[in-house]
Design a protein around this motif. Structure first.
Motif, mmCIF file in Angstrom:
data_model
loop_
_atom_site.group_PDB
_atom_site.id
_atom_site.type_symbol
_atom_site.label_atom_id
_atom_site.label_comp_id
_atom_site.label_asym_id
_atom_site.label_seq_id
_atom_site.Cartn_x
_atom_site.Cartn_y
_atom_site.Cartn_z
ATOM 1 N N LYS A 41 36.560 39.911 33.362
ATOM 2 C CA LYS A 41 35.834 39.092 34.328
ATOM 3 C C LYS A 41 34.946 40.015 35.148
ATOM 4 O O LYS A 41 35.408 40.669 36.089
ATOM 5 C CB LYS A 41 36.837 38.344 35.206
ATOM 6 C CG LYS A 41 36.245 37.331 36.113
ATOM 7 C CD LYS A 41 37.373 36.574 36.825
ATOM 8 C CE LYS A 41 36.820 35.563 37.791
ATOM 9 N NZ LYS A 41 37.898 34.869 38.494
ATOM 10 N N ASP A 51 32.252 39.057 36.880
ATOM 11 C CA ASP A 51 32.129 38.301 38.119
ATOM 12 C C ASP A 51 32.506 36.866 37.788
ATOM 13 O O ASP A 51 32.972 36.586 36.678
ATOM 14 C CB ASP A 51 30.733 38.444 38.756
ATOM 15 C CG ASP A 51 29.598 37.793 37.971
ATOM 16 O OD1 ASP A 51 29.867 37.033 37.000
ATOM 17 O OD2 ASP A 51 28.430 38.021 38.324
ATOM 18 N N GLU A 52 32.304 35.951 38.701
ATOM 19 C CA GLU A 52 32.737 34.565 38.492
ATOM 20 C C GLU A 52 32.045 33.889 37.314
ATOM 21 O O GLU A 52 32.613 33.002 36.690
ATOM 22 C CB GLU A 52 32.519 33.735 39.770
ATOM 23 C CG GLU A 52 33.428 34.126 40.916
ATOM 24 C CD GLU A 52 34.911 34.005 40.581
ATOM 25 O OE1 GLU A 52 35.310 33.026 39.929
ATOM 26 O OE2 GLU A 52 35.677 34.907 40.981
ATOM 27 N N GLU A 53 30.830 34.289 36.993
ATOM 28 C CA GLU A 53 30.076 33.631 35.921
ATOM 29 C C GLU A 53 30.010 34.428 34.624
ATOM 30 O O GLU A 53 29.548 33.911 33.614
ATOM 31 C CB GLU A 53 28.648 33.332 36.404
ATOM 32 C CG GLU A 53 28.569 32.211 37.417
ATOM 33 C CD GLU A 53 27.765 32.600 38.631
ATOM 34 O OE1 GLU A 53 26.909 33.486 38.521
ATOM 35 O OE2 GLU A 53 28.002 32.011 39.700
ATOM 36 N N ASN A 54 30.418 35.650 34.626
ATOM 37 C CA ASN A 54 30.275 36.509 33.449
ATOM 38 C C ASN A 54 31.646 37.021 33.000
ATOM 39 O O ASN A 54 32.170 37.975 33.572
ATOM 40 C CB ASN A 54 29.337 37.677 33.754
ATOM 41 C CG ASN A 54 27.923 37.204 33.993
ATOM 42 O OD1 ASN A 54 27.210 36.857 33.055
ATOM 43 N ND2 ASN A 54 27.515 37.154 35.254
#
Length: 147
Positions: free
Chosen positions: A34, A36-39
């Motif tokens: 993870k 970040d939250e989107e990737n």
């Protein structure tokens, strides 16, 4: 099956080194990273140095590993060489390895401000060494051997 053989050979080699050096931890797919939250990605092999062990959680890696390894497959060449490389550079992954079964080669890229620089490449035979972890010495023929 060849992809999995290569992955196992590489993991075995790196684990053998890590058992004596104990500089970090190694993981193989499937395991989420993870960024970040989107990737969220699932590299083939992930290495995290001891100093960054806090990013290892019971469910995934939450943060930036030190080395990410992608093993190319027929459908992933463009994605691994462009989109993932761009993503890993954006998140400042220090070292990105591309393993190419078709050419029996391994390329190691090191993070630079502007983009990744090719640090070393070995094809079909010989040895190569990680810049980040000099104890990671890889014999190319062993990695691509089908046992």
């Amino acid at each position: 099956t060849y992809h999995q053989s290569i992955s196992l050979n590489l993991v075995f080699r790196l684990m053998t080194i890590l058992r004596s050096k104990q500089t970090g931890r190694l993981f193989d797919a499937p395991l989420d990273v993870k960024l970040d939250e989107e990737n969220i990605v699932q590299p083939d092999i992930i290495y995290v140095e001891n100093e960054k062990q806090a990013i290892i959680t019971p469910k995934c890696i939450e943060g930036i590993p030190d080395i990410i390894v992608e093993i190319l497959s027929a459908g992933s060449v463009s994605y691994d060489r462009k989109e993932k490389m761009d993503l890993y550079h954006r998140f400042k992954v220090p070292e990105y390895w591309i393993v190419d079964p078709a050419n029996q080669s391994i390329e190691i890229y090191e993070w630079k401000d502007t983009y990744y620089d090719l640090y070393t490449i070995a094809e079909q035979k010989g040895e190569m060494t990680s810049k980040l972890q000099p104890q990671f010495v890889i014999n190319i023929e062993e990695i691509f051997a089908q046992l």
